[in-house]
Design a protein around this motif. Structure first.
Motif, short mmCIF file in Angstrom:
data_model
loop_
_atom_site.label_atom_id
_atom_site.label_comp_id
_atom_site.label_asym_id
_atom_site.label_seq_id
_atom_site.Cartn_x
_atom_site.Cartn_y
_atom_site.Cartn_z
N PHE A 213 0.89 -1.20 -0.13
CA PHE A 213 0.06 -0.16 0.08
C PHE A 213 0.95 1.35 -0.20
O PHE A 213 2.18 0.39 0.61
CB PHE A 213 -0.88 0.15 1.08
CG PHE A 213 -2.07 1.47 1.33
CD1 PHE A 213 -2.95 1.04 0.08
CD2 PHE A 213 -2.08 2.18 2.13
CE1 PHE A 213 -3.97 2.57 0.05
CE2 PHE A 213 -3.10 2.63 2.54
CZ PHE A 213 -4.24 2.96 1.72
N VAL A 214 0.33 1.93 -0.18
CA VAL A 214 1.28 3.27 -0.77
C VAL A 214 1.70 3.95 0.37
O VAL A 214 3.00 4.54 0.65
CB VAL A 214 0.20 4.70 -1.66
CG1 VAL A 214 -0.31 5.00 -0.61
CG2 VAL A 214 1.31 5.83 -1.67
N SER A 215 0.99 3.85 2.26
CA SER A 215 1.35 4.54 2.77
C SER A 215 3.15 3.69 3.11
O SER A 215 3.84 5.17 3.37
CB SER A 215 0.84 4.10 4.14
OG SER A 215 -0.30 3.97 4.28
N THR A 216 3.18 2.44 3.25
CA THR A 216 5.21 2.10 2.92
C THR A 216 5.63 2.97 2.42
O THR A 216 6.82 3.46 2.54
CB THR A 216 5.18 1.03 2.85
OG1 THR A 216 4.07 0.15 2.75
CG2 THR A 216 6.73 0.75 3.00
N TYR B 208 1.78 9.17 -10.39
CA TYR B 208 2.97 9.99 -9.54
C TYR B 208 3.99 9.01 -9.85
O TYR B 208 5.04 9.86 -9.96
CB TYR B 208 2.43 10.12 -8.77
CG TYR B 208 2.65 11.13 -7.28
CD1 TYR B 208 3.00 12.54 -7.42
CD2 TYR B 208 3.33 10.45 -6.46
CE1 TYR B 208 3.85 13.20 -6.79
CE2 TYR B 208 4.97 11.47 -5.28
CZ TYR B 208 4.17 12.72 -6.14
OH TYR B 208 5.41 13.48 -5.43
N TYR B 209 4.47 8.12 -9.36
CA TYR B 209 4.92 7.38 -8.79
C TYR B 209 6.13 7.14 -10.22
O TYR B 209 7.35 7.01 -9.96
CB TYR B 209 5.30 6.51 -7.94
CG TYR B 209 5.58 6.15 -6.80
CD1 TYR B 209 3.96 6.55 -6.43
CD2 TYR B 209 5.98 6.27 -5.98
CE1 TYR B 209 3.53 7.17 -5.48
CE2 TYR B 209 5.29 6.36 -4.40
CZ TYR B 209 4.35 6.93 -3.86
OH TYR B 209 4.22 7.01 -2.65
N ARG B 210 5.83 7.16 -10.80
CA ARG B 210 6.03 6.92 -12.67
C ARG B 210 6.95 8.27 -13.10
O ARG B 210 7.69 8.47 -13.68
CB ARG B 210 5.25 5.99 -13.37
CG ARG B 210 4.87 4.96 -13.59
CD ARG B 210 4.62 4.76 -14.90
NE ARG B 210 2.52 4.04 -14.87
CZ ARG B 210 2.14 5.70 -15.30
NH1 ARG B 210 2.48 5.60 -16.41
NH2 ARG B 210 0.98 5.28 -15.26
N GLY C 17 11.92 5.49 -6.45
CA GLY C 17 11.34 3.76 -6.86
C GLY C 17 12.19 3.04 -7.41
O GLY C 17 12.26 1.66 -7.36
N GLY C 18 13.32 3.81 -8.67
CA GLY C 18 13.55 2.72 -9.75
C GLY C 18 12.99 2.22 -10.67
O GLY C 18 10.96 1.75 -10.44
N GLU C 19 13.63 2.14 -11.99
CA GLU C 19 12.45 2.23 -12.70
C GLU C 19 12.59 0.21 -13.05
O GLU C 19 11.31 -0.36 -13.69
CB GLU C 19 12.97 2.12 -14.30
CG GLU C 19 13.31 3.92 -14.31
CD GLU C 19 14.04 3.97 -15.65
OE1 GLU C 19 14.49 3.24 -16.52
OE2 GLU C 19 14.01 5.17 -15.26
N GLY C 20 12.60 -1.00 -12.48
CA GLY C 20 12.87 -2.26 -12.01
C GLY C 20 13.65 -2.89 -13.42
O GLY C 20 14.75 -2.06 -13.97
N PRO C 21 13.84 -3.75 -13.70
CA PRO C 21 11.39 -4.03 -13.57
C PRO C 21 11.96 -4.42 -12.71
O PRO C 21 12.90 -5.31 -11.94
CB PRO C 21 11.63 -5.35 -15.10
CG PRO C 21 12.88 -5.69 -15.34
CD PRO C 21 14.09 -4.76 -14.49
N PHE C 22 10.51 -5.27 -12.64
CA PHE C 22 9.88 -6.02 -11.38
C PHE C 22 8.76 -7.06 -11.43
O PHE C 22 7.77 -6.85 -11.47
CB PHE C 22 9.52 -5.43 -9.72
CG PHE C 22 10.35 -3.84 -9.60
CD1 PHE C 22 11.01 -3.68 -8.75
CD2 PHE C 22 9.58 -2.68 -10.20
CE1 PHE C 22 11.83 -3.25 -8.93
CE2 PHE C 22 9.94 -1.79 -9.60
CZ PHE C 22 11.56 -1.51 -9.07
N PRO C 23 10.05 -8.21 -12.27
CA PRO C 23 8.74 -9.86 -13.24
C PRO C 23 7.65 -10.18 -12.15
O PRO C 23 6.98 -10.48 -12.02
CB PRO C 23 9.64 -9.90 -13.39
CG PRO C 23 10.92 -9.75 -12.72
CD PRO C 23 11.11 -8.29 -12.39
N GLU C 24 8.44 -10.59 -10.57
CA GLU C 24 7.36 -11.12 -9.86
C GLU C 24 6.50 -10.58 -9.65
O GLU C 24 5.59 -10.46 -8.93
CB GLU C 24 8.37 -11.14 -8.75
CG GLU C 24 9.89 -12.15 -9.07
CD GLU C 24 9.40 -13.55 -9.57
OE1 GLU C 24 8.01 -14.43 -9.04
OE2 GLU C 24 9.92 -14.37 -10.14
#
Ligand SMILES: Cc1ncc(COP(=O)(O)O)c(C=O)c1O
Length: 427
Positions: A103-106, A372-374, A379-386
């Motif tokens: 969730f966005v809170s973190t 907003y995050y994009r 956070g970095g571009e990833g990729p975050f496949p999982e």
């Protein structure tokens, strides 16, 4: 098919009864609504309860630290996470590792501090931060030095490799803040979630396992952090407000000792929370019984995967009546579809369930996809496949203590009808 004439089964529903009503009335009639004695009692009872969730307090003692804990009521877990970072001295230039599957809170609290979230993928098959990847980040020649905190999120009510992660953080001098918003009451290896790291933050939001409407609890074994967080949650004032207004108060003067926030938990919520706390195991057992029926009823289809449990077991193994798995608080029952076996997308599946008057939720829409995050390149571009694979196929089914067996069985029947229909059509 429109089955909207069926009784709607909501995704979540708080379980509040006469005892909670009485507690609220007691506070209203007592004339002290904001933070006071109820909050203080709630904090003390919460500490005791965290010991209670453990099979053995010795496990805690064997971890090397003292078994002393401090608990501080706050008006949300978001506030608690913010305070944990502030007390830990996280600020501009610092990186904080977390999975974007949360969730966005973190993440937003890291931004409040002027620091940077650093997204890291989850471990395959789990909902949880990949500890090997975290270790790699911590070893990185220049990035590693900038990482000042890691926030594992105990998604749905269980954790994964938390002992190892807390240990790595300790070795590296990096703050470990457990986002335990989903995990009360539950534990890993006999030690309560939220007590493994430097700080644990619980949520009492309306759909959580125990609720105060809005609220949270910060727990820490570190006195230095507790002493900083205590004034910070109420404007930086050096003493509890209610003490200043009592008959035997020792003077009206007070000092502002730090930058503070309006993050205190009012007594109205705390009083309700105390009753919920006393019922926490009853409420958890009711959730667990529902999860067990789900696990058994949904267990044998190849187009779905049952929830990740954090301890290697599977809900369909729960044949034993006396099964007592304390590793899960069952905040959420997250079903994972297997897209290769289905000709229906997750969103279409959710729409089908809605047509059948069944509420669902999505945990989580990953943060790195949020506009907003994009736009802000957070956070970095990833990729975050999982994370991507997981969040595209996850559906959280209705789960709340007062859910009847008939309701649970109706959800199972409808999920199976939809899945079987669209798996047969596939290919
Ligand atoms: C993982 C996680 N962390 C933090 C929060 C924030 O909790 P709160 O609403 O109490 O601020 C939530 C809320 O749902 C959550 O799911």
């Amino acid at each position: 098919m429109n089955l909207n004439s069926e009784e709607f089964i909501p995704f979540a529903r708080p379980d509040l009864g006469a005892a909670e009503e009485e507690a609220a009335l007691r506070v209203i009639r007592g004339g002290w609504l904001t933070t006071g004695k109820e909050n203080q009692a709630f904090e003390e009872e919460f500490i005791a309860a965290l010991g209670n969730t453990s099979r053995s307090l010795e496990v805690q003692a064997n971890e090397g630290g003292s078994s002393d804990l401090w608990a501080l009521g706050v008006n949300s877990a978001t506030a608690g996470l913010h305070l944990a970072l502030a007390a830990g001295g996280i600020g501009p230039g610092d990186f904080v590792v977390m999975s974007p599957y949360t969730f966005v809170s973190t993440a937003e609290v890291v931004l409040y501090r002027g620091a940077k979230p650093l997204f890291c993928d989850v471990e395959p098959g789990t909902f949880h931060l990949d500890v090997d990847r975290v270790k790699k980040l911590l070893r990185h020649p220049w990035l590693g030095r900038k990482i000042k905190a890691v926030i594992p999120v105990h998604i749905s009510g269980c954790s994964w490799r938390i002992r190892e992660l807390a240990q790595v953080c300790r070795e590296k001098g990096v703050l470990c803040i457990e986002d335990a918003a989903h995990t009360f009451p539950s534990e890993a290896e006999g030690k309560a979630h939220g007590t493994w790291g430097d700080v644990g933050v619980f949520s009492f939001y309306a759909n959580k396992t125990i609720t105060t409407g809005e609220g949270g609890m910060v727990v820490t074994p570190r006195q230095d952090l507790a002493e900083q967080i205590r004034p910070m949650r109420l404007h930086g004032i050096d003493r509890e407000v209610w003490n200043r207004y009592q008959k035997n108060a020792t003077g009206a003067e007070y000092d502002i000792v730090t930058l503070g926030y309006k993050y205190n938990l009012p007594d109205l919520g705390a009083a309700i929370g105390r009753v919920q706390l006393s019922r926490a195991w009853e409420l958890r057992d009711a959730r667990r019984a529902i999860a067990k029926i789900y696990g058994e009823g949904l267990g044998d289809r190849d187009w779905l995967q049952l929830p990740f449990l954090g301890d290697g077991s599977n809900p369909s193994d729960w044949e034993n009546e006396n099964f007592t798995n304390n590793s899960h608080s069952w905040h959420l029952f997250i079903l994972r579809l297997v897209p290769e076996k289905l000709s229906i997308s997750r969103n279409e599946f959710v729409a089908e369930l809605k047509e059948r008057a069944i509420g669902t939720s999505l945990h989580f829409l990953p943060l790195h996809r949020m506009s907003y995050y994009r736009r802000m390149k957070i956070g970095g571009e990833g990729p975050f496949p999982e994370v991507e694979g997981l969040s595209d196929r996850a559906i959280s089914l209705p789960l709340f203590p007062s859910m009847t067996e008939a309701q649970v069985r109706r959800v199972i029947a409808e999920v199976l009808k939809i899945g079987d229909t669209f798996s047969q059509r596939h290919g």
